[in-house]
Each structure stands twice: as structure tokens, then as C-alpha cells.
Design a protein around this motif. Structure first.
Motif, short mmCIF file in Angstrom:
data_model
loop_
_atom_site.label_atom_id
_atom_site.label_comp_id
_atom_site.label_asym_id
_atom_site.label_seq_id
_atom_site.Cartn_x
_atom_site.Cartn_y
_atom_site.Cartn_z
N ASP A 83 0.85 -1.19 0.00
CA ASP A 83 0.00 0.00 0.00
C ASP A 83 0.88 1.23 0.00
OD1 ASP A 83 0.94 0.18 2.60
OD2 ASP A 83 -0.95 -0.45 3.52
N ALA A 84 0.32 2.39 0.33
CA ALA A 84 1.09 3.63 0.25
C ALA A 84 2.25 3.64 1.23
CB ALA A 84 0.16 4.81 0.52
N GLU A 85 2.13 2.93 2.35
CA GLU A 85 3.16 2.95 3.38
C GLU A 85 4.07 1.74 3.33
OE1 GLU A 85 1.27 3.39 7.12
OE2 GLU A 85 0.47 5.40 6.68
N THR A 86 3.52 0.58 3.02
CA THR A 86 4.29 -0.67 3.06
C THR A 86 4.30 -1.30 1.68
OG1 THR A 86 3.53 -1.01 5.32
CG2 THR A 86 4.51 -2.90 4.21
N LYS A 87 5.42 -1.30 1.06
CA LYS A 87 5.50 -1.84 -0.31
C LYS A 87 6.31 -3.13 -0.28
CE LYS A 87 5.00 2.58 -2.71
NZ LYS A 87 4.50 3.31 -1.54
N PHE A 95 -1.31 -8.70 -0.40
CA PHE A 95 -2.60 -7.99 -0.41
C PHE A 95 -2.31 -6.54 -0.76
CE2 PHE A 95 -3.15 -11.82 1.87
CZ PHE A 95 -4.44 -12.22 1.61
N ALA A 96 -2.82 -6.10 -1.92
CA ALA A 96 -2.39 -4.82 -2.48
C ALA A 96 -3.56 -3.86 -2.65
CB ALA A 96 -1.70 -5.04 -3.83
N MET A 97 -3.27 -2.58 -2.42
CA MET A 97 -4.22 -1.50 -2.66
C MET A 97 -4.10 -1.05 -4.12
SD MET A 97 -6.21 -0.05 -0.32
CE MET A 97 -6.10 1.71 -0.58
N VAL A 98 -5.19 -1.00 -4.82
CA VAL A 98 -5.18 -0.65 -6.24
C VAL A 98 -4.62 0.75 -6.49
CG1 VAL A 98 -6.66 -0.24 -8.24
CG2 VAL A 98 -7.00 -2.28 -6.83
N PRO A 99 -5.04 1.78 -5.74
CA PRO A 99 -4.51 3.12 -6.03
C PRO A 99 -2.99 3.19 -5.93
CG PRO A 99 -6.44 3.26 -4.61
CD PRO A 99 -6.07 1.82 -4.68
N SER A 100 -2.40 2.43 -5.01
CA SER A 100 -0.94 2.46 -4.86
C SER A 100 -0.26 1.63 -5.94
CB SER A 100 -0.54 1.91 -3.48
OG SER A 100 -1.10 2.67 -2.46
N LEU A 101 -0.76 0.41 -6.14
CA LEU A 101 -0.08 -0.51 -7.06
C LEU A 101 -0.19 -0.05 -8.51
CD1 LEU A 101 1.45 -3.13 -7.49
CD2 LEU A 101 -0.74 -4.36 -7.48
N SER A 102 -1.24 0.67 -8.87
CA SER A 102 -1.46 1.02 -10.27
C SER A 102 -0.52 2.12 -10.77
CB SER A 102 -2.91 1.45 -10.48
OG SER A 102 -3.22 2.57 -9.67
N ARG A 103 0.29 2.70 -9.89
CA ARG A 103 1.24 3.72 -10.32
C ARG A 103 2.38 3.07 -11.11
NH1 ARG A 103 1.20 6.73 -4.48
NH2 ARG A 103 -0.91 7.61 -4.67
N PRO A 104 2.85 3.73 -12.17
CA PRO A 104 3.85 3.11 -13.06
C PRO A 104 5.10 2.60 -12.33
CG PRO A 104 2.94 5.08 -14.07
CD PRO A 104 2.39 5.04 -12.69
N ALA A 105 5.62 3.39 -11.41
CA ALA A 105 6.85 2.98 -10.72
C ALA A 105 6.61 1.71 -9.90
CB ALA A 105 7.34 4.10 -9.82
#
Length: 563
Positions: A83-87, A95-105
Motif C-alpha cells: 500500500d502507500a506505506e508498506t511496499k 494484499f495490495a491497494m489498487v490506487p498504490s499498485l497502479s502507479r507506473p513505478a
């Protein structure tokens, strides 16, 4: 823990479809426990291999909830969070958050996957989801895609076929009502003289024009009738009302307050803190009626809610299902002491039930909405053709008894003739052997290695009680027999494993031992048909009789009754 038999079947069918097609969409209504079934699919896909899976969700709370439940189903499989804090991709299941994972980097750093799971899969065609899916397929064309949702038909009529070309399984609402995992709705269609005007409201791309709806519904004579009917049919029930506009909602809440019924408004223009405070007041019982505008349609549940008021039409059946679904959850008496819920009253002042007929929906992966006329039935009193779902003829007022239809196994056997379904005998589906303790069908128990569950009839109501090693017995439910049986069965599933489900064990039919007979009243020594399992259940009841009586006695239906 172990899965309910229907959850196991759901997982098996989904896995078979994944094997055959490489992708599948499985559908499960509210109350099924889709996260547990989803976790079983992931666990079966990963066990005994070094394969990697990612489970997508679009909200923090869903990500955390999914990971927690996965840990209970598959404690030996490692997991991580992105997610935004734990990658982190350290776990075999991430278990992934879509808004965070969908970023190109973040996509660039994503490892190749063998299984991609999409929770709330009706979002799968959104741009952010598509970026993830396309990247996953580019990295590994053999990666399987598994989607789960309760509402497969999107409001914008965009189909899901570009992601899923088949449906693995579907658990319908009626099946969960029949099995006691949801309470039945009792629907009343009430015409306050505006139905013809509502039928003429213009449709927009998303729904009916709510400004036009408000011009029809947001008038004092209409609102006064709404309050009067609520007081007549659902007075004192915790209630959620769906309105067309903020002004409409404010006037409806004012009318309830003016009638001495505490009501509050919640809508998207309020800040998050204010919304939380209003919902907390409703949950605490300080507010009896909560009036909303498109805020509580999905992602919110307060199980004691036992009345849903529709003051707006919905052109999509999925929207109607979501709104009514807010009132169908069963109640945990430990979380909501004194709340007894046996059904949910639906007061439809709009035209949704007339348009759609029932709460069941067929899946169309191409995004087409239901075609043809809504299903109807003939009123036996006035012979008018009326919506299939109603419990009272909207023309002559004839009240209808509950349907008595023959249920069966699986969704295909569940009739779609109404919202009220007859009981599936959960004992036949349960993995545990249920013992009628005293031969009067008023006290049933089942034992496992780690826990026991029982249902008991007293003062016109059933009560579910469960106990487990290291835990004091607790009240699991109060209300209808089927609902209590489902709650007690779920308690056993929570604490037991496949190995401890006794139903198929040989000693079920073996005679009781001398040691067991020593703990039972002398009369049982003359019962030459007494089995070890029945003796075990009787002993469990005897050891816990005092606590069971105290729990059942405290659950008086006259205290804080909600329905």
C-alpha cells in the motif's frame, strides 16, 4: 477453521473454472463470507509450490480484512501488504491497494505473478485495475485471473467480459436467506399518488434524473405519508432511508424529527469526521432513522438495521439490491446486546420493485441489463398482476403468507418466485452431526474437538449458544430457528478443522461407554440405543447447562427488541 460446505463448493467450482479457462468470475451475495471462500481459492492455488499471488482491493479496510481472514484459512502461507506505506512483496500472497499498485513505478517493481485475485471485481474494468491486469498479463501470460463480487452488473452497463469469459459459481441472495445467513425482506410497495409521475422521470447515463425525482418526492404531503406509513409498519425499527437529493433528505429527516422520531442526514458533502459521528450516533441508538443520499448504498453495514425505506427509484437492479442489502444482515447479540432481528421491512415508495420485481439478478458479462417485464404474480383477492416480491397487494391491501416452496442444493434449485424462501435444513448440509437432545426438537447440539454449538427454543424464540476450549459459553444469536442454526454451525466451523467434523466418523453410531454413562442421569442407562456421540452431546449440555440457561434467560425478547 473450516469452511461452510457451500463455501467449499464455491471454492471447488471456482478452482475448476480457473483450471479450464485461466480466468473466472464468481459471484456471492452479501452475507456469504466471500473473503473466506476467496482465501481458500488462493490457498489451494499456492499450496505445495512457490507460486505467487496478489489479492487486489480498493480500500484500506478491505485489504486489512482480507489479509486477516486469509491468515485464518491458510496460516502456513506467508503474506505481505503493498500500500502507500508498506511496499512489500515478501509474502507468497500479497494484499495490495489498487490506487498504490497502479502507479507506473510500483508496477515496474512488481514481480511476475501466478494468480491475480480481484475483490469487488465489478471494478475490474476501471482504468486503474486495467493497468494492473495488463501489466500482470504482460509479465506472465499464463497468470490466472480470479474475480469475486456481489454485484456483477455495473451501473454504467460496461461488461466484464474483457477480463472474465466465464462465471465459476453464483451464490444467490435467496439461497443465503433460505440457509439462515441473511434475514428475509418483507417488501411493501406504497403509492402515495406519485407512481405515474415517477414512471415518466427521465433516465440519465447513470440513473434516473434525481432532480426530477426530488421535484416529485420532496413535497410535504408525500413526506408526511412516508412518516405515517413508517410508523404504521416499522415503528421503532432502526431504519435507513435512501433519498434523491440533499434537500430531499433534509426535509425527510425534519419530518421524522417533527413526529418525535430521532433522525439525521448523511451525504457526500459532509466531511469524514461529521459522517463518522452521525453513523456512531445511529449505531448507539441515539438516532433511530438515518437518511442518506448515495452514501450508504455500499460498503456500510449496521446489522441491527431492520427497515429500509426507498424514496427514490433506481434504474439498475444492482442499486436496488445494494440498498435493500443494508437491512439483511443477521445480528450478533454480543456485539449488539438486546437486538433481536427476524426480518427486514422494505418500504418502497418509488418504483424500484415495480421495475425489477425481485432481488435476484442474472449475470451478463457483456453488460446488458435485464430485459423484459419484471416478474409478477396474481393477487388472489383482486386478481391484479402485481410485483412478485411484495408481501401486501399494493392495490387492495391483501396480505400474503410466506411462500412454501421446496428448496434444494445449489443455486439452480432455489426458486426466484419471491424474497421469502423456505428453510434449507442446515442440519443436512452441516459438517457436524446435530443431536436432538430430548426428542422434542427444542434443544439441538453438535460437538467438535475444540468447540460445541447448540440452539434452544424458549419463550417463542430460538437462541444460539456456543462454547470452546478456553472460552466461556456465549450467546451467538436470537430469533428464527434457521438463523440460529446457521450461527451455531458457523461457530463450530470457526473452531474446528476438517478432521474434527464428526459427521462421517464411525463412532457416531457406537454405543455409549460405561464412563460416559457415569456422567449421565440414571435414566439414560436404560437407553440401549444411546450412542457415544449423543452421550457426548448430553454431557456437554449437562456441563454447560447453567451458563446456557443464564445466557438464554438474559436474552429476553422484551428487552431492547428491534424487530
Amino acid at each position: 477453521m473450516r469452511l461452510r460446505p457451500r463455501q467449499s463448493l464455491f471454492a471447488e467450482r471456482s478452482l475448476a473454472a480457473l483450471c479450464d479457462h485461466g480466468n473466472t468470475l464468481s459471484i456471492a451475495s452479501t452475507g456469504f463470507g466471500k473473503t473466506i471462500a476467496l482465501s481458500a481459492v488462493v490457498a489451494k492455488s499456492l499450496e505445495g509450490s512457490d507460486a505467487k499471488a496478489c489479492i487486489l482491493a480498493h480500500r484500506d479496510e478491505l485489504t486489512a480484512q482480507n489479509r486477516t481472514k486469509f491468515g485464518r484459512v491458510a496460516p502456513d502461507i506467508t503474506s505481505s501488504v503493498f500500500d502507500a506505506e508498506t511496499k512489500s512483496w515478501a509474502g507468497q500472497a500479497t494484499f495490495a491497494m489498487v490506487p498504490s499498485l497502479s502507479r507506473p513505478a510500483n508496477l515496474a517493481a512488481m514481480p511476475a505473478l501466478d494468480l491475480l485475485v480481484i475483490d469487488e471485481a465489478h471494478h475490474a474494468v476501471a482504468d486503474s485495475y486495467r493497468r494492473i491486469i495488463d501489466h500482470v498479463r504482460g509479465a506472465n501470460p499464463a497468470c490466472r485471473i480470479f474475480g469475486v463480487t456481489a454485484t456483477p452488473n455495473r451501473g454504467d452497463r460496461k461488461g466484464l467480459r474483457e477480463i472474465f469469459d466465464n462465471v465459476g459459481d453464483q451464490v444467490r441472495l435467496g439461497e443465503l436467506i433460505a440457509s439462515g445467513h441473511l434475514v428475509p425482506p418483507r417488501t411493501f410497495i406504497i403509492d402515495v399518488g406519485v407512481q405515474e409521475q415517477l414512471r415518466a422521470v427521465r433516465k440519465t447515463a447513470a440513473d434516473y434524473d434525481m432532480t426530477e425525482v426530488a421535484q416529485i418526492m420532496n413535497r410535504a404531503p408525500v413526506t408526511d405519508e412516508v412518516v405515517r406509513h413508517w410508523q404504521e409498519k416499522a415503528s421503532e425499527r432502526p431504519t435507513v432511508v435512501f433519498c434523491s437529493t440533499v434537500a430531499h433528505a433534509e426535509n425527510v429527516a425534519a419530518a421524522f424529527n417533527g413526529a418525535g422520531v430521532s433522525a439525521a442526514v448523511i451525504h457526500g458533502d459532509l466531511d469524514a469526521g461529521t459522517r463518522r459521528r452521525i453513523l456512531a450516533a445511529y449505531a448507539a441508538g441515539e438516532v433511530r432513522v438515518i437518511v442518506n443520499v448515495a452514501v450508504l448504498t455500499e460498503g456500510w453495514d449496521h446489522p441491527p438495521t431492520s427497515c429500509v425505506v426507498l424514496l427514490r427509484p433506481s434504474s439498475y437492479k444492482s442499486t436496488m439490491i445494494q440498498m435493500v442489502g443494508r437491512g439483511l444482515r443477521t445480528v450478533d447479540p454480543e456485539e449488539h446486546p438486546g437486538s433481536v432481528k427476524t426480518d427486514c421491512i422494505v418500504l418502497d415508495f418509488g418504483t424500484s420493485s415495480l421495475i425489477h420485481g425481485t432481488l435476484e439478478q442474472d449475470v451478463d458479462l457483456d453488460g446488458k441489463t435485464e430485459a423484459g417485464a419484471a416478474p409478477t404474480k396474481t393477487c388472489p383477492a383482486c386478481e391484479a398482476e402485481i410485483p412478485l416480491a411484495v408481501m401486501e397487494c399494493p392495490l387492495c391491501g391483501e396480505a400474503f403468507p410466506r411462500d412454501a416452496e421446496e428448496p434444494g442444493e445449489g443455486q439452480d434449485a432455489i426458486p426466484l418466485s419471491g424474497f421469502i424462501m423456505s428453510e434449507i435444513d442446515l442440519r443436512m448440509r452441516s459438517s457436524f452431526a446435530w443431536v436432538d437432545l430430548f426428542g422434542d426438537d427444542a434443544a439441538l447440539m453438535a460437538n467438535g474437538f475444540n468447540a460445541w454449538g447448540g440452539i434452544f427454543f424458549l419463550d417463542g424464540r430460538w437462541h444460539a449458544v456456543g462454547g470452546a476450549k478456553g472460552r466461556a459459553p456465549r450467546l451467538l444469536g436470537v430469533g428464527e430457528r434457521t438463523v440460529c442454526l446457521a450461527q451455531a454451525d458457523d461457530w463450530l466451523n470457526e473452531y474446528e478443522t476438517d478432521e474434527s467434523a464428526f459427521k462421517s466418523k464411525g463412532w457416531l453410531k457406537q454405543a455409549a461407554t460405561e464412563k460416559q454413562l457415569q456422567y449421565l442421569p440414571p435414566a439414560f442407562r436404560q437407553d440401549y440405543g444411546l450412542t457415544r456421540y449423543r452421550a457426548s452431546a448430553l454431557m456437554t449440555f449437562g456441563f454447560n447447562k447453567r451458563e446456557i440457561r443464564q445466557l438464554v434467560g438474559r436474552a429476553s425478547p422484551d428487552i431492547g427488541r428491534a424487530a
